[in-house]
Structure formats: structure tokens, C-alpha cells
Design a protein around this motif. Structure first.
Motif, short mmCIF file in Angstrom:
data_model
loop_
_atom_site.label_atom_id
_atom_site.label_comp_id
_atom_site.label_asym_id
_atom_site.label_seq_id
_atom_site.Cartn_x
_atom_site.Cartn_y
_atom_site.Cartn_z
N VAL A 1 0.56 6.77 -6.87
CA VAL A 1 -0.49 7.77 -7.09
C VAL A 1 0.08 9.17 -6.95
O VAL A 1 -0.20 10.06 -7.78
CB VAL A 1 -1.65 7.55 -6.09
N GLY A 2 0.88 9.41 -5.91
CA GLY A 2 1.44 10.74 -5.71
C GLY A 2 2.32 11.18 -6.86
O GLY A 2 2.22 12.31 -7.35
N ARG A 3 3.20 10.28 -7.31
CA ARG A 3 4.10 10.63 -8.41
C ARG A 3 3.33 10.84 -9.71
O ARG A 3 3.63 11.75 -10.49
CB ARG A 3 5.16 9.54 -8.58
N THR A 4 2.34 10.00 -9.96
CA THR A 4 1.54 10.14 -11.18
C THR A 4 0.76 11.44 -11.16
O THR A 4 0.65 12.14 -12.18
CB THR A 4 0.59 8.95 -11.34
N ASP B 1 -5.54 8.06 11.86
CA ASP B 1 -5.77 9.42 11.39
C ASP B 1 -5.35 9.58 9.93
O ASP B 1 -5.99 10.29 9.16
CB ASP B 1 -5.00 10.41 12.26
N ASN B 2 -4.26 8.94 9.56
CA ASN B 2 -3.82 9.01 8.17
C ASN B 2 -4.81 8.32 7.23
O ASN B 2 -5.01 8.77 6.10
CB ASN B 2 -2.43 8.39 8.02
N MET B 3 -5.43 7.24 7.70
CA MET B 3 -6.47 6.62 6.89
C MET B 3 -7.64 7.57 6.70
O MET B 3 -8.22 7.68 5.61
CB MET B 3 -6.96 5.33 7.56
N GLY B 4 -8.00 8.30 7.76
CA GLY B 4 -9.07 9.29 7.64
C GLY B 4 -8.70 10.39 6.67
O GLY B 4 -9.55 10.86 5.90
N ALA B 5 -7.42 10.79 6.68
CA ALA B 5 -6.97 11.83 5.75
C ALA B 5 -7.04 11.34 4.31
O ALA B 5 -7.37 12.11 3.40
CB ALA B 5 -5.54 12.24 6.10
N GLN C 1 0.82 -1.21 0.00
CA GLN C 1 0.00 0.00 0.00
C GLN C 1 0.85 1.26 0.00
O GLN C 1 0.46 2.28 -0.56
CB GLN C 1 -0.95 -0.01 1.20
N SER C 2 2.02 1.20 0.58
CA SER C 2 2.95 2.32 0.50
C SER C 2 3.36 2.56 -0.96
O SER C 2 3.42 3.70 -1.42
CB SER C 2 4.19 2.04 1.36
N GLU C 3 3.60 1.47 -1.69
CA GLU C 3 3.96 1.60 -3.11
C GLU C 3 2.78 2.16 -3.91
O GLU C 3 2.97 2.94 -4.85
CB GLU C 3 4.38 0.24 -3.64
N VAL C 4 1.56 1.74 -3.57
CA VAL C 4 0.39 2.26 -4.26
C VAL C 4 0.30 3.77 -4.09
O VAL C 4 0.11 4.52 -5.05
CB VAL C 4 -0.90 1.59 -3.72
N LEU C 5 0.47 4.25 -2.85
CA LEU C 5 0.35 5.68 -2.59
C LEU C 5 1.49 6.46 -3.23
O LEU C 5 1.29 7.58 -3.71
CB LEU C 5 0.32 5.92 -1.07
N PRO D 1 -1.17 14.31 1.81
CA PRO D 1 -1.68 13.14 2.56
C PRO D 1 -1.17 11.82 2.00
O PRO D 1 -0.98 10.86 2.77
CB PRO D 1 -3.21 13.26 2.39
N LEU D 2 -0.94 11.77 0.69
CA LEU D 2 -0.46 10.53 0.08
C LEU D 2 0.95 10.22 0.55
O LEU D 2 1.26 9.09 0.97
CB LEU D 2 -0.50 10.66 -1.44
N TYR D 3 1.82 11.23 0.50
CA TYR D 3 3.21 11.00 0.88
C TYR D 3 3.36 10.78 2.39
O TYR D 3 4.18 9.99 2.84
CB TYR D 3 4.09 12.16 0.43
N LYS D 4 2.53 11.47 3.16
CA LYS D 4 2.58 11.27 4.61
C LYS D 4 2.24 9.84 4.97
O LYS D 4 2.95 9.19 5.76
CB LYS D 4 1.63 12.25 5.30
N SER D 5 1.19 9.32 4.38
CA SER D 5 0.81 7.93 4.64
C SER D 5 1.82 6.97 4.05
O SER D 5 2.12 5.92 4.64
CB SER D 5 -0.58 7.64 4.06
#
Length: 972
Positions: free
Chosen positions: A458-461, A502-506, A451-455, A475-479
Motif C-alpha cells: 500500500v505504501g509503495r503504491t 498504538d500502531n493499529m490505532g494509527a 500484513q507487513s507485506e500488505v502495508l 503510519p504504513l511504513y512504521k507498522s
């Protein structure tokens, strides 16, 4: 001193911060926007990790059928030739509204099935020719089944839109010279629509896999009736590119149109819209807006925040003076998505002219701009024949869609991981204990890393697509960094569990904000190839003049007034305390409905209802007050300040609109002092997925609930009862709902002897109170919690809450669509096998003051306001104005059935509503709820004997009631 663990964590955070800083440095091959932001090179973007595909989703379905062919064939099904209809009323209508042949009318519940003979195995798309027949003004919702089974999750809810437009052409103005917003009405016509993903995550029509042979195709109604002429299975063809279309145009002799601006239409003059929320708006920020007035309100734009959800569309009609290739320009403003763009799909006469028109990107800019598709290279030229054409802009997620889908799937997976962690550690783990989570939870580290790789993907794309770094990716990079570090150091998870949640909520909030893409449109232009477009913004001198003029007129114009300026002999003053949006809708309804019908003018004023009592005492109060709390009418009646409504000859006929439970709080000494506006009550909300995962069923009785709670607690989950902290969000809920439900179901009652004292010393009351306390002493249920958020994470997969939570979850938890439901609350079985589900109800009222100058006028307004037709219209218009989150909890029984609830959910509401009982208001009743809560909290906090504690507080309550009865000279 702080230990090594703390130093290690600080070091990790420092490394993460350095990594974030490093990402801001432009990499070789990446473009820059000149502000330190850069678009990633294509080589930097990896393929999305396979773990981001949700099981059972359309993405998983297409991955499974990636090598399946798409037959070039059409299979047309005549709707009237259906094979079977279950639980549904159907009718055949011939030659309806100009459509030749027979059409099938389908109800809003039940299902209809057609048989399909397929000659070639493959993937087929589905298209419908339908007519949005009159219903409850909501989108038409259907579930599609193939051979009786749901092919994938997205087929569970497919939306077919209605058509809306301004009620009349031109603009009406109020007595102050301000434009009145046009009322939106349905303007149905025959429509051809593909079956699409209702969330907008898949822009192309959904595909269905059919093998050669016979199959059944079923439409199951979820909401609203519809008229179907035919269904078509076909192969969807991708639009050609602009270059290919341009070559065809040139080969066929089409030439660029000559001349300047050949046609102009204002955005607010749209010919059709998909939603009633897309009404004309006012913009006073620029003197270049059309039309413009320095001091008056002019409806001069459309769109805004109301035009933000995938699938919403607006159409305009344009006139081409001759055959040719034209430029299409929009004066637009996208000032809401910094670091992002708003995407729109453009169609002409229902067809996409070329591939690039599927994703027109309106970039961020604070001010107005002239937008032309293809303007970065050279403006696209659109082929239009002489005559009238329809141009539609539809909200599309475009390139962002797969990214949102990835994050939504990731949130679901992380929620699952979180629940598994909580099952072992609890929600408040011992930070000094090593739970060995990596050994107890299968693939924990691998799942976190995935899931870290997924985020990260997404952030880079997202950066590559937008060309810049913005707060949208934070929020993507923080998580991402947290998950990566948790995968490396699983022994720290229990210390950082709250931050993980909290990060899931974000991330959930990120999904909501990114999928919303607002856009403003001032006007649309059709222009020749060499035309010079007008400037979107006014000159600096004109802006200065506008600001000076606006400042000057602000001393004279009252933009906050809602009332009329005319002075008629038949009038009444009405105060409303709910909000400006509600007040404006009601004022418009008064002007076009109530006043023409009765000749009575209403001076509507928006006030804080806290001033109602002081104003009444000072002789400055209104004739009628709307949206007052349930306790207000009787409190005013005790003091002779409220008008008894039983004096009006038609009051009994009027009160038949409501259940008696809604009237109980407003009765005092056999008289009625208000009419109910809203009535709210509790429902049982539950997570289908979590209960199924644990093999649990929805509890029907309190005994079922007593059996369920230990099963939940074995996995460190909890049940949610409504407590006082919920009232800030749901002030209409009655206090002590759990206790009152148990008491009423046991045949007990709150007050005895016509309100002379409480009947809480009965055995039914004592047993109910004891059982209520045991939930928190024996079962250790939490006293303080945030149910909506804990419901989303699965920590509280089931609980009782005000039914308005349905609206909140529908809008704010898109990742849970199809994964939750609600049902009547647990009850008490009777000897006859019926389960009693009694519970208290709350709500608000409309009240006439004793000092009303013309009581007949006030009564006429109260009857009109609580009438079924008025309540239905107000409920629909509020939902149209503010979305599904504003669905109106009307107290009118017939009106609730006409609001756009899905049929299954409406049935559950109606079933529970029959059991609702009103809570009487008596002198001193404010002490009842207060001391019941005191007795409860003392019993729980100090572990005192529940029966004895309640006895102690009963005396306090009865003393206060006796004091108040003496004050008002009532028999004791």
C-alpha cells in the motif's frame, strides 16, 4: 546496565530508519517531483498479497466468481408486482410526480420481495428507479438479499441518496450586510441509481450472482421510506476511453466550439446536492473570489471539508449556446491533502462522458487554481448539444480505494492477532517472560509477515500514484517495519505490545483521513476550444489592498456577533453556551421561524456559561439561558434566581413533550424551573464478531453479566462500566451510573423525606453498593480505561456507555461497520417475567432567569425551542452541518423518533428510554455523587467492608444536606 535485548531492539530501529531513508532515494526507472520525492516504477509494485482480502467481503465474492460470465441481458421488475411484504406497510401510487404507471411505497422497516426469472447464469448489476419520498432527511438505506441470504458484507447496507438544494434563489443578508447562509431543503425528483458500495471502496456497481432459474430479490428496510417504480438487473458497461470517444465525435461531425467563456456559474449556485451539509460557504482569503467584499461576509464558494466523503455529489446547470465540443473548467482549491489528491467523478446529464472522467485528480495547492480535466496533455473536450445540461462532481476514492480496503482488512486481521495475543499474555504482560507465542498462536509469524507485506504494498503504491513521499505513508511504513521485526523476533512481542496496539490505532486513523477528500469550488466555466481562461489568483497589488482593507475593517466589523441589530419593543435576550455552529443554526431558525410567528426578536449571544452566575448577580444576565447543566436550575432556584415555570397557564401542556424523568432534576418544592433540552442515558454496546467467536450472548440481566465476565476474563478481556473518567467526554452522564441502575432496579431511591436526607442506608442500597464494589474487587474490572479505543481493538468487546458513543463509533470506526450493535442495559427480572432496566438519566436544560425583563417573551421562546418541530429541524440541521457524529440527543420524545436513526437502533433506544429515571437535585446534592464515589474508591482501593464504608459516608452527605437546608431556611 541495559541488557543485550535492549541493544538488539535499538539496532533493529536503526536498521528500519536506514531503510526508510534509503527508500527516499530515487530508483532506476522512477520519476521525481524535483523535491526528492519520486513515483515508483510499475515494476516495483507487486500484486497485493491474498491475505488482504476480507472473508465474506465483495472482494472475496468477486475472486470466487472471477470466471463467471456477464450475460448481455436486462431483466426489469415492476415494483408493484412484488411477491411478498413482511413487517412492512406498502401502498401503490399511480402516475406519481409525472412518472407513468404504478409505483410501490415502502416503509422504513420490514422487507419486500420480488421473484426473478433468470435465463442465463452469470453476474448481474442492479439499478433502481426511485423517488426519495419525505422521511427523516437521512440517506435511504436498504439491505439486499438474494434468495433470502446476504451475498456479501457490502450488500448489508446500500445507500440511495436524497436531493437537496438552497431553499430560495439569490442571497439574503442580515442587518449588518453579511450574507446569510442559504437553508438547505429537500428537492426530490425521480432518480435512477445503481446499487453501489456505501463506503466507496468499489467504484463500479455491485454485482450479484444468479444461476439460471427462479430467484427471489429482497429489499430489507434499514432506514427511511422510499418510492420504487422499477428494479433492473443488467450488465454494466465500462465507459469508453477519451480517445475512443474523440474518434466517434470526429466521425459524427462534431466540431470544437468557438469563442471565449460561453457560460459561467458560481459554485454556491449549485442546482442540487446529495447532502444538506453542502451549503454555500464564505472565503475571505483572496480578492479574486466571486462575489467579494473586503469587509462583509459573502457566500462565495461551496464544498470544503463538508464535501469529503465518498458518494457525496454536487450538480450545476450549464447552458451550451450551440452544439459543439466544449472545455469545462473549475476554479478550485485542494489545500487539505498534502501528498495526496482529491478525486472526483464527473458526469454530464447522469452519464460518464468517457473513462478518464471517472477519476479527475485535484492535486494539492495552497491557493486557488483553474482546473481542467486532461490539462497535463491538453484539455479534454466534452460533447454538449445546444441547451441546458447538468454537470455533476461526485467524491470518489479512485485509485486509492483498493489501498484503503487493503489497510482496513489488515487492521481487522491485526486486531484478531492482537486479541489472540492478549488472551495469552493479558494487556499488561510480564516483559521478562517468554510466552512462546509463535507456538501457541497458529501461523503467528506468517500472519504478521503477510500484513507487513500488505502495508508495504500500500505504501509503495501510494507513492507511485501521488509521485511523492509524504506523511501519509509514515503510519504504513512504521507498522510495516514493526510487523516485519515482530515476525522475526516473536519473543519480543510482549515487550512491544503497547506499541503494536498504538500502531493499529494509527492505521485506523489513517483510514479515516485518507478516505476524506475535501475540495473547494468557486465557479465553473464552459469555454470554447481556444478560450483563454481567467487567472485564479489576484495580482500581488490586489492582494496587498485586500490585506490592508481587511485589517482596517477589523476594527469596526464584529464577525463574532450572532444577535440582531434592530431594536424592537418585543424582544428577549438569550445566552447559549454550546458552540458557534449551534448558535448560528439557532439564530437562523429564530429569524425565519420564531420571529415571524411571534413578532418577538431574540438577541442571541454565545457565551461561556461559567459566567452566568456572576452576570446574574451583577444584574447583567440574560432573560433565558440555553444548554445549562442539569444541576443549574435548582441551584439558581434555591437562591431565588430562577423563574418558576408553573406560573404560566400552558406549562402542563408544554411538559407533555417529555418523559417525567427529564423534568425531575428541574423540580424543587413542587415547582418547575427549567425545560429539558437534551436527555442522555446509557446503552449496552457490544462487538457482534467477538461475542460470536467466543460463543457468548448479549446479557439480559445482572446475573447474566456475572456469568459473562469470567468468560471474558478467561481470554484476558474485560467488561466496561461507566466511571468518572468518561465524564470529560460525556459530561451529561449522571455520576455513579452503575450503582444507581442497580439501586433503582431493586426498588430503592436516592433521597428520602422530600430531600431531607439520603436513603442510602436501605437494604436495597447496601446490596446494590456491595454488588457494584464486587465488580472491581472480586472480578478485578479496570478503573481507568479508554472504552472507545479498547472496544475497537476488542479488548473490551462489551460495555455500558452513554448512547452518544453510537455516533462516535459510526464515524470513527469504519472498519467495524456491521460488527457491533447496542441494546438496553442489563436489568433485574421481576416475578412477572419482566426485566427492569431502570437507570439514571442526564442532560441539559433551558432556563429562565428571575430577573427576565419580559417573561412572557422568554416563555414563548422556551416553548418554541422545545417544540417537536423545532427540535427535529435543529437535530437534522446539526447533523447536516457536522455529520452523523453530531446527532442530537433531544429530550423531546416525539422529536427523537423523527431524527435519522436506523429503525432497529431507534427501537432499542425507545425501549431503554422508558426505564430512565430522573435524579433529583436537592440542597447539598453535590455531596451525594462525590461521597458515593469516595466510598466506592475506598472500598475498592483499601478493600474495606463495603457496607460499613457506605454508612460512614452517608453521615457526611446527610450533614451537608442539613447544613444547606438550614442555609436556605428549609424544614429539617
Amino acid at each position: 546496565m541495559r541488557g543485550i535485548g535492549w541493544i538488539r531492539e535499538r539496532t533493529t530501529y536503526a536498521r528500519a530508519l536506514l531503510a526508510l531513508t534509503a527508500l527516499a532515494v530515487a530508483l532506476p526507472g522512477a520519476a521525481s517531483d524535483g523535491y526528492g520525492n519520486r513515483a515508483l516504477a510499475a515494476s516495483e509494485i507487486a500484486e497485493p498479497p491474498p491475505a488482504s482480502i476480507r472473508e465474506g467481503s465483495y472482494g472475496a465474492f468477486m475472486a470466487q466468481h472471477s470466471d463467471v460470465s456477464r450475460p448481455n441481458a436486462e431483466i426489469v421488475l415492476q415494483a408493484d408486482k412484488y411477491a411478498e411484504a413482511k413487517g412492512m406497510q406498502t401502498r401503490i401510487l399511480n402516475d406519481y410526480e409525472g412518472q407513468p404507471g404504478a409505483s410501490l411505497w415502502t416503509d422504513e422497516e420490514g422487507s419486500v420481495t420480488w421473484n426473478v426469472d433468470v435465463s442465463s447464469t452469470g453476474l448481474y448489476n442492479l439499478q433502481l428507479l426511485y423517488y426519495p419520498i419525505e422521511g427523516k432527511s437521512a440517506g435511504i438505506e436498504r439491505r439486499v438479499l438474494i434468495d433470502g441470504k446476504l451475498p456479501y458484507l457490502e450488500a448489508d447496507s446500500i445507500i440511495f441518496s436524497r436531493i437537496w438544494g438552497n431553499e430560495s434563489e439569490g442571497t439574503k443578508r442580515d442587518p449588518r450586510g453579511n450574507d446569510i447562509r442559504a437553508r438547505q431543503v429537500e428537492k426530490p425528483r425521480w432518480l435512477t441509481a445503481d446499487a453501489l458500495d456505501s463506503q466507496g471502496y468499489y467504484p463500479e456497481p455491485l454485482s450479484f450472482y444468479l444461476t439460471a432459474g427462479s430467484h427471489s430479490l429482497t429489499f430489507e428496510s434499514l432506514r427511511e421510506p422510499m418510492l420504487i417504480r422499477q428494479l433492473k438487473l443488467f450488465r454494466y458497461e465500462q465507459p469508453r476511453t477519451y480517445d475512443e470517444v474523440a474518434q466517434t465525435n470526429e466521425a459524427e461531425g462534431w466540431k470544437p466550439a468557438q469563442g471565449g467563456i460561453v457560460f459561467k456559474t458560481q459554485g454556491e449556485a449549485a442546482s442540487a446536492k446529495s447532502d444538506p451539509t453542502l451549503y454555500p460557504l464564505n472565503d475571505r482569503t483572496s480578492p479574486a473570489s466571486e462575489p467579494y467584499d473586503v469587509s462583509k461576509i459573502r457566500m462565495n464558494m461551496i464544498g470544503g471539508n463538508n464535501w469529503r466523503l465518498p458518494g457525496q455529489w454536487i450538480e450545476w446547470e450549464v447552458e451550451a449556446p450551440e452544439d459543439g465540443l466544449y472545455r469545462i473548467a473549475f476554479k478550485s482549491r485542494q489545500n487539505a491533502l498534502r501528498g495526496m489528491y482529491a478525486t472526483r467523478k464527473l458526469t454530464i446529464d447522469g452519464a460518464v462522458p468517457f473513462k478518464e472522467a471517472e477519476q479527475l485528480q485535484f492535486m494539492f495547492k495552497r491557493s486557488w487554481r483553474m482546473f481542467e480535466a486532461g490539462e497535463e496533455k491538453e484539455p479534454y473536450l466534452f460533447r454538449l448539444s445546444k441547451g441546458t445540461h447538468t454537470i455533476r462532481l461526485q467524491v470518489s476514492l479512485g485509485d486509492i480505494a483498493p489501498l484503503i480496503r487493503q489497510v482496513e482488512n489488515s487492521v481487522l486481521e491485526l486486531n484478531n492477532v492482537y486479541r489472540q495475543i492478549v488472551k495469552i499474555t493479558g494487556t499488561a504482560p510480564d516483559v521478562n517472560r517468554d510466552y512462546h507465542l509463535d507456538r501457541q498462536i497458529p501461523r503467528l509469524q506468517e500472519r504478521l509477515r503477510e500484513q507487513s507485506e500488505v502495508l508495504e504494498y500500500v505504501g509503495r503504491t501510494l507513492e507511485r500514484l501521488t509521485g511523492e513521499r509524504s506523511d501519509r505513508v509514515a503510519p504504513l511504513y512504521k507498522s510495516m517495519y514493526q510487523l516485519e521485526d515482530l515476525a522475526k523476533r516473536p519473543e519480543t512481542i510482549q515487550k512491544r505490545l503497547v506499541a503494536f496496539r498504538d500502531n493499529m490505532g494509527a492505521l485506523g486513523t489513517w483510514i479515516l483521513t485518507v478516505r476524506e477528500q475535501p475540495l473547494d469550488i468557486d465557479y465553473l466555466l464552459l469555454a470554447g476550444a481556444d478560450a483563454k481562461l481567467p487567472k485564479a489568483e489576484a495580482s500581488g497589488l490586489k492582494k496587498m489592498g485586500h490585506e490592508i482593507g481587511a485589517f482596517f475593517y477589523s476594527f469596526f466589523e464584529d464577525y463574532n456577533s450572532i444577535g440582531s441589530t434592530t431594536d424592537s419593543g418585543k424582544r428577549a435576550t438569550v445566552w447559549i453556551g454550546s458552540g458557534r455552529d449551534q448558535a448560528q443554526v439557532i439564530k437562523q431558525m429564530i429569524d425565519d421561524s420564531f420571529t415571524p410567528q411571534t413578532g418577538i426578536e431574540i438577541d442571541l449571544k454565545l457565551v461561556n456559561m461559567g459566567v452566568l452566575l456572576p452576570a446574574t448577580l451583577a444584574g447583567q444576565g440574560p432573560d433565558v439561558a440555553m444548554n445549562v447543566g442539569a444541576e443549574t436550575p435548582v441551584n439558581f432556584a434555591m437562591r431565588g434566581a430562577a423563574q418558576d415555570l408553573t406560573v404560566f397557564p400552558d406549562y402542563e401542556e408544554t411538559t407533555k413533550r417529555f418523559y417525567d424523568s427529564a423534568l425531575v432534576p428541574f423540580r424543587y418544592r413542587n415547582k418547575l424551573y427549567a425545560l429539558p433540552e437534551t436527555q442522555t442515558f446509557a446503552m449496552l454496546f457490544y462487538r457482534k464478531d467477538v461475542l460470536a467467536e467466543m460463543g457468548l450472548e448479549v446479557p439480559q440481566s445482572w446475573n447474566d453479566l456475572f456469568s459473562l465476565i469470567p468468560e471474558l476474563q478467561k481470554h484476558n478481556m474485560q467488561f466496561a462500566f461507566p466511571l468518572e473518567q468518561d465524564f470529560a467526554r460525556m459530561p451529561s452522564m449522571p455520576p455513579n451510573t452503575t450503582f444507581m441502575s442497580m439501586l433503582l432496579q431493586a426498588g430503592g431511591r436516592l433521597y428520602a423525606d422530600d430531600g431531607k436526607g439520603v436513603e442510602l442506608d436501605s437494604e436495597a442500597s447496601m446490596q446494590s453498593f456491595k454488588r457494584w464494589v464486587e465488580f472491581y474487587t472480586s472480578y478485578k474490572l479496570p478503573l481507568i480505561f479508554d472504552f472507545p479505543n479498547r472496544f475497537r481493538t476488542g479488548e473490551m468487546p462489551i460495555g455500558i456507555a452513554d448512547y452518544s458513543l453510537y455516533n462516535h463509533l459510526s464515524v470513527s470506526a469504519p472498519e467495524l461497520r456491521g460488527l457491533w450493535g447496542f441494546a438496553p442495559i442489563p436489568g433485574t427480572p421481576t416475578e412477572g417475567g419482566v426485566i427492569r432496566r431502570d437507570e439514571p438519566g442526564g442532560g441539559s436544560a433551558v432556563l429562565m432567569l428571575q430577573t427576565a425583563k419580559n417573561k412572557d417573551n422568554g416563555w414563548a421562546f422556551m416553548k418554541w425551542w422545545t417544540d417537536t418541530e423545532t427540535q427535529v429541524r435543529f437535530g437534522r440541521e446539526m447533523e447536516g452541518l457536522m455529520g452523523a457524529a453530531a446527532r442530537y440527543p433531544t429530550a423531546n420524545v416525539e422529536a427523537l423518533a423523527e431524527l435519522p436513526w436506523p429503525v432497529k437502533d431507534l427501537r432499542n433506544l425507545q425501549e431503554q428510554w422508558k426505564w430512565v429515571q430522573g435524579v433529583p437535585e436537592v440542597p447539598g446534592s453535590y455531596f451525594t455523587g462525590r461521597h458515593l464515589d469516595n466510598a466506592f474508591r475506598k472500598s475498592v482501593a483499601e478493600n474495606t467492608n463495603a457496607r460499613e464504608t457506605l454508612y460512614d459516608y452517608i453521615q457526611f452527605i446527610n450533614d451537608e444536606i442539613a447544613t444547606k437546608r438550614r442555609e436556605f431556611k428549609l424544614p429539617e
